[in-house]
Design a protein around this motif. Structure first.
Motif, PDB file in Angstrom:
ATOM      1  N   UNK A  41     109.333 128.112  -0.739  1.00 51.17           N
ATOM      2  CA  UNK A  41     108.744 129.128  -1.676  1.00 51.17           C
ATOM      3  C   UNK A  41     107.117 129.121  -2.054  1.00 51.17           C
ATOM      4  N   UNK A  42     106.680 127.888  -1.862  1.00 49.38           N
ATOM      5  CA  UNK A  42     105.342 127.496  -2.025  1.00 49.38           C
ATOM      6  C   UNK A  42     104.435 127.725  -0.704  1.00 49.38           C
ATOM      7  N   UNK A  43     103.539 128.403  -0.913  1.00 45.73           N
ATOM      8  CA  UNK A  43     102.638 129.254   0.348  1.00 45.73           C
ATOM      9  C   UNK A  43     101.603 127.917   0.626  1.00 45.73           C
ATOM     10  N   UNK A  44     101.530 127.609   1.960  1.00 44.16           N
ATOM     11  CA  UNK A  44     100.770 126.665   2.489  1.00 44.16           C
ATOM     12  C   UNK A  44      99.312 126.968   3.320  1.00 44.16           C
ATOM     13  N   UNK A  45      99.398 128.337   3.118  1.00 46.26           N
ATOM     14  CA  UNK A  45      98.288 129.151   4.097  1.00 46.26           C
ATOM     15  C   UNK A  45      97.494 129.876   2.814  1.00 46.26           C
ATOM     16  N   UNK A  46      96.281 129.880   3.210  1.00 44.15           N
ATOM     17  CA  UNK A  46      95.476 131.042   2.491  1.00 44.15           C
ATOM     18  C   UNK A  46      95.267 132.143   4.040  1.00 44.15           C
ATOM     19  N   UNK A  47      94.775 133.229   3.411  1.00 44.40           N
ATOM     20  CA  UNK A  47      94.599 134.107   4.464  1.00 44.40           C
ATOM     21  C   UNK A  47      93.730 133.525   5.589  1.00 44.40           C
ATOM     22  N   UNK A  48      92.673 132.874   5.551  1.00 46.33           N
ATOM     23  CA  UNK A  48      91.856 132.301   6.726  1.00 46.33           C
ATOM     24  C   UNK A  48      92.660 131.153   7.209  1.00 46.33           C
ATOM     25  N   UNK A  49      93.370 130.378   6.672  1.00 48.47           N
ATOM     26  CA  UNK A  49      94.198 129.324   7.128  1.00 48.47           C
ATOM     27  C   UNK A  49      95.260 129.999   8.280  1.00 48.47           C
ATOM     28  N   UNK A  83      86.167 128.281   9.370  1.00 44.85           N
ATOM     29  CA  UNK A  83      86.575 129.373   8.827  1.00 44.85           C
ATOM     30  C   UNK A  83      85.662 129.802   7.588  1.00 44.85           C
ATOM     31  N   UNK A  84      85.786 131.390   7.292  1.00 42.90           N
ATOM     32  CA  UNK A  84      84.860 131.878   6.476  1.00 42.90           C
ATOM     33  C   UNK A  84      85.654 132.412   5.150  1.00 42.90           C
ATOM     34  N   UNK A  85      85.881 131.425   4.124  1.00 40.14           N
ATOM     35  CA  UNK A  85      86.707 131.688   2.811  1.00 40.14           C
ATOM     36  C   UNK A  85      86.179 133.366   2.345  1.00 40.14           C
ATOM     37  N   UNK A  86      85.171 133.701   2.308  1.00 42.08           N
ATOM     38  CA  UNK A  86      84.675 134.907   1.980  1.00 42.08           C
ATOM     39  C   UNK A  86      85.430 135.896   2.659  1.00 42.08           C
ATOM     40  N   UNK A 102      87.876 137.349  15.699  1.00 42.13           N
ATOM     41  CA  UNK A 102      88.042 138.529  16.071  1.00 42.13           C
ATOM     42  C   UNK A 102      89.426 138.832  14.985  1.00 42.13           C
ATOM     43  N   UNK A 103      90.166 138.210  14.803  1.00 38.27           N
ATOM     44  CA  UNK A 103      91.387 138.354  13.913  1.00 38.27           C
ATOM     45  C   UNK A 103      90.921 138.378  12.267  1.00 38.27           C
ATOM     46  N   UNK A 104      90.039 137.412  11.971  1.00 38.06           N
ATOM     47  CA  UNK A 104      89.489 137.321  10.593  1.00 38.06           C
ATOM     48  C   UNK A 104      88.771 138.455  10.127  1.00 38.06           C
ATOM     49  N   UNK A 105      87.875 139.004  11.124  1.00 39.24           N
ATOM     50  CA  UNK A 105      87.089 140.371  10.908  1.00 39.24           C
ATOM     51  C   UNK A 105      87.826 141.488  11.249  1.00 39.24           C
ATOM     52  N   UNK A 106      89.058 141.617  11.248  1.00 43.14           N
ATOM     53  CA  UNK A 106      89.824 142.795  11.371  1.00 43.14           C
ATOM     54  C   UNK A 106      89.570 143.709  12.494  1.00 43.14           C
TER      55      UNK A 106
END
Length: 955
Positions: A293-301, A267-270, A329-333
């Motif tokens: 109601x509490x998210x358990x994912x960040x965008x990269x997760x 994963x690339x958090x940046x 592919x997904x994380x670089x849009x």
């Protein structure tokens, strides 16, 4: 006894000190957690058992993590390891106690830190207000501190730009503050303050995104991006959150089979920083998994979870590698799967498909089965297209009872209400579109379904409708000839016929009607029926206009069935029958992400399309199918729909106006390349995985590619199909591959609307021209004004962007044509949808359609509606060989609040709005109402508005 390996471990304390690892501290904390859980549950547990479990956790988790090599671990890393150890040994409730233990100690540190900070701050920077306190925990309050907000903002890079006024932002928060706010309230105020300033400069968009990420990070990681442990926690919490999701039955246990360490490190958090505000907010509101109601994912997760879910179809020894490939592919849009895939990939109910198409039989039992199927398909986020042409008309004889039928309309009312009752997994409204051919005796009533007047029992205000029009009807309209309406029970084969066979059979039934051999029929003017259809389309946005013959004549699967309708958004064209519910699995290439240094990177595009097709093919094998008919069709034919988005952005990056021949050529060539790579990728998958079941006899098998089928439409029509058939690539490679290996997928290409996924990645929707360059946007947090960052950047380069120009842009409702301060070349480059002559949209669509084996969601825009204009658009769509069109878009009189705009300074009303009478309604000029009913020009009518946040067909 402490081993030598453990004694070499060093711990970095929160104050920076490095001390030897003391397993007794962990043992004490674990013992308290076991005791607390035992006391709470009333279960007895022996000291020996507790000691044994603690020893296993310390020896089995801490030591391997340090690799016995004298490594230094942070306190948080050790505590994370303990949580994993508890979960791996199935002590889930004890793990929760341990987490609460950690949280309480973190709270105590926060209180101590806050008090120390207050002591160190100069009086002028504390700005404490005795009336305002922040409740950091129930019953625990600390003074509200302006200085603390300033320090937090100044630690965020996005706030440290010349465009951002940090003091002004904090002042706004102070004005909105109230006593006993929670930290979450403060964070939300910060986000809203930044968001309200987005119209001033895109820098505030980036800041609002950063602040919304901070809200998200607090939920998922317990820290924000300014924390020194942020990155290490980002990686370590991935596995913990995944296990938590599995335990809560939100995530599939199969995801535990991956190498989670490898995937975490990939994963690339940046990349989170690439999201604009709307993208982060949309993910937060609708896509990220949450527990209570509490998210358990960040965008990269999130991207990694989706990638892992899609990789489950791969061989076990290749899953990690493929998951990382999909993640990249997904994380670089570069490519984004459709919403149902993003919602459900990797979950316990992986319903990943986007669209379902059904044919309703003329049988009461099947009609009610169709209601049930719609509900089950809608529950798991599927959009529905129902073909109702088969069902007998009003007044038709019911043989079993010797009664007469009430026709189709009452059943459609039930469909409408069921779509409202069963929403899409609680995440968005249920959405269904009913299709009908214009020879059906109930067709005129079908046209009225969306009207706001008349018998409400025969209206469907929440359901979409579409006309499935044969070429013969269009020819009769042009020739101003008559048209005959029938009841399907007396002409049962018309439903399954198209092309010349339909024409011959239809004319035979007309002859039978003239001879009195049919019980029910009615003859009308084809032109008058067409006028009524277009009038209703303008008034209500429905029915959508779609074309039966080109959809079937060019279908690759003509050997095993008939295309009876399209789907909810008019891009899917697949066979349906009583035993098969057509399913399509969608994803879109971000064309803008492939424009590099002023040119389209074709090699990068090939890589993206090839991997994208593989991801879509995997959906078919992983998918959860709500009905047997859906599974049967999808596994037999394996259709997918690769589309595109960011077309308008790509044009602007290339310096091309949508209204130019160069843009038409780009539409042609870019679609040819996508088609070439997609079809070739499917053929190569066939080599690896085998052909789809019904390949033999298909157009693919007969050597016919989409470009080859244009001639079939031309041969059928008496009016020439004016589709341009030029090509720029050598297709020999693709043809040879299909001849040798076949195809993995019966259909490969379809251009969907992409309204939400394009918002997530921050590009223009699908193939759409930009609606407006400044507009009011609504989401769950309220309304705000969004400004196009590419336009602002271009204006800044010329020193034109300032508050006065912003006011002028507001006055002109986000369009540039009437703005004297804007140079002509910028106006040309940034032409908006309602300034664009429809001929450009239709030509671009035609250039793409020749390469596509399915269809396109093609919106049409009319700034100053008239019967002549609307008729010309749809006639041109048919002439150009299009298979489908989507919404007819009309302008509301205003979309942007103008209370602060000096009307006298900016001059007269823009000319494309002069025919509009109010902020909500649109009038048709009496002299231009050529398609209208006699009294239409006297009545106020409304059309679908692009800015409607509740229109789920647009989402």
């Amino acid at each position: 006894m402490q081993s030598a390996a453990v004694s070499t471990i060093r711990v970095t304390k929160r104050d920076g000190r490095i001390v030897p690892f003391d397993p007794q501290r962990i043992a004490n904390a674990l013992r308290k957690a076991f005791e607390a859980e035992a006391q709470h549950s009333g279960e007895s547990i022996t000291e020996d058992h507790v000691a044994s479990e603690i020893e296993h956790i310390i020896a089995g988790v801490i030591q391997p993590t340090s690799a016995h090599a004298g490594q230094t671990l942070s306190v948080e890393e050790i505590q994370d390891c303990v949580e994993i150890g508890l979960m791996e040994r199935s002590h889930f409730r004890v793990s929760r106690r341990y987490i609460l233990y950690r949280t309480e100690h973190a709270r105590q540190r926060a209180v101590r830190m806050t008090n120390n900070e207050l002591d160190d701050l100069p009086a002028s920077h504390t700005d404490n207000d005795s009336r305002l306190n922040v409740e950091i925990e129930p019953g625990i309050r600390i003074p509200f501190q302006r200085g603390r907000l300033l320090r937090f903002l100044r630690a965020i890079p996005e706030a440290n730009t010349d465009e951002i006024d940090v003091e002004d932002l904090v002042d706004e928060v102070v004005r909105g503050a109230f006593d006993a706010m929670t930290p979450r309230d403060v964070a939300k105020l910060l986000v809203l303050s930044a968001r309200s300033r987005i119209e001033r400069d895109p820098a505030y968009d980036r800041l609002a995104a950063a602040l919304q990420r901070a809200v998200l990070y607090r939920e998922t990681l317990g820290v924000t991006q300014v924390d020194p442990d942020f990155e290490s926690l980002y990686f370590s919490r991935f596995e913990l959150n995944l296990i938590e999701g599995i335990r809560a039955k939100r995530i599939s246990e199969e995801l535990k089979s991956f190498d989670l360490d490898r995937l975490s490190n990939a994963m690339v958090p940046q990349r989170d920083q690439a999201f604009r505000y709307l993208g982060v907010q949309t993910l937060y509101d609708r896509y990220l998994l949450h527990l209570d109601g509490r998210r358990i994912e960040t965008p990269q997760m999130f991207w990694m979870r989706v990638a892992m879910g899609l990789a489950l179809a791969e061989e076990p020894n290749q899953r990690d590698e493929r998951a990382i490939e999909f993640y990249q592919l997904l994380s670089t849009f570069r490519f984004t799967s459709a919403t149902p895939t993003l919602f459900n990939s990797g979950t316990c109910h992986p319903q990943l498909s986007s669209c379902y198409l059904t044919t309703v039989q003329d049988d009461l039992a099947h009609i009610f089965k169709s209601f049930s199927d719609n509900a089950m398909l809608s529950k798991w986020a599927g959009g529905l297209g129902n073909d109702w042409t088969n069902v007998r008309a009003t007044g038709a004889l019911i043989q079993g009872t010797n009664g007469t039928s009430q026709g189709v309309i009452p059943f459609l009312k039930v469909v409408n209400d069921a779509a409202v009752a069963v929403n899409q997994g609680g995440k968005r409204k249920g959405a269904v579109c009913a299709y009908m051919e214009p020879w059906h005796l109930d067709f005129e009533e079908f046209l009225d379904l969306r009207k706001n007047t008349g018998d409400d029992r025969r209206r469907t205000h929440d359901m979409h409708t579409a006309a499935w029009i044969p070429d013969l009807f269009m020819q009769r309209v042009r020739d101003n000839q008559s048209w005959t309406l029938f009841s399907p029970d007396e002409v049962p084969d018309l439903h399954d016929l198209y092309g010349e066979e339909f024409n011959r059979r239809y004319e035979l039934y007309e002859q039978k009607a003239r001879e009195g051999k049919l019980r029910q029929h009615r003859t009308v003017s084809a032109l008058e029926l067409w006028r009524k259809l277009l009038t209703r389309t303008f008034e209500t946005g429905h029915p959508w206009v779609t074309f039966k013959d080109p959809s079937n004549l060019r279908s690759p699967q003509d050997h095993v069935g008939v295309v009876h309708s399209s789907n909810l958004c008019t891009e899917i064209l697949l066979n349906t029958s009583e035993s098969e519910t057509a399913v399509c699995n969608l994803g879109s290439v971000n064309l803008a992400a492939h424009v590099i240094d002023g040119r389209l990177d074709v090699q990068k595009l090939r890589q993206t399309v090839t991997t994208g097709i593989r991801m879509l093919d995997n959906v078919i094998d992983i998918n959860f199918y709500p009905t047997k008919e859906a599974e049967t069709a999808n596994r037999r034919h394996r259709p997918v729909g690769l589309g595109l988005m960011g077309f308008q952005d790509a044009l602007q990056m290339l310096g091309l106006s949508y209204a130019s021949e160069e843009a038409m050529q780009f539409a042609d060539e870019s679609m040819e390349q996508i088609s070439f790579f997609a079809i070739h990728a499917s053929s190569q998958l066939a080599r690896e995985r085998g052909q789809y079941e019904t390949f033999e006899g298909s157009k693919w098998d007969r050597g016919l590619l989409p470009i080859d089928t244009v001639s079939l439409v031309r041969k059928h029509r008496s009016v020439a199909c004016s589709m341009d058939t030029q090509q720029t690539m050598d297709w020999t490679e693709v043809r040879q591959s299909i001849a040798e290996h076949g195809m993995r997928n019966s259909n490969c290409l379809a251009i969907a609307p992409t309204a939400t996924i394009s918002t997530i990645v921050g590009v223009s929707q699908s193939i759409e021209p930009t609606y407006k360059y400044l507009y009011a946007k609504s989401n769950l947090s309220g309304d705000f004004i969004q400004v196009n960052p590419v336009l602002v950047s271009s204006l800044k380069e010329r020193g034109l962007w300032n508050a006065d120009l912003l006011d002028e842009l507001k006055y002109h409702d986000g369009t540039l044509a009437e703005m004297p301060s804007i140079p002509a070349d910028i106006k040309e480059l940034f032409v908006s949808a309602f300034e664009l002559d429809a001929k450009w949209l239709l030509e671009a669509a035609s250039r793409r359609q020749k390469w596509i084996d399915q269809g396109q969601s093609l919106n049409l825009y009319v700034a100053k509606p008239s019967g002549k204009t609307i008729d010309a658009m749809y006639q041109m769509a048919w002439e150009k060989g299009l298979k489908t069109t989507y919404y007819l878009r009309s302008l509301a009189a205003t979309q942007v609040e103008k209370s602060t705009v000096d009307v006298n300074r900016h001059g007269i009303q823009p000319r494309w709005m002069k025919s509009q009478s109010s902020s909500k309604d649109i009038r048709i000029d009496r002299e231009n109402a050529a398609v209208a009913s006699p009294n239409l020009a006297e009545n106020t009518v409304t059309a679908c508005l692009l800015s409607d946040p509740d229109c789920e067909a647009c989402q």
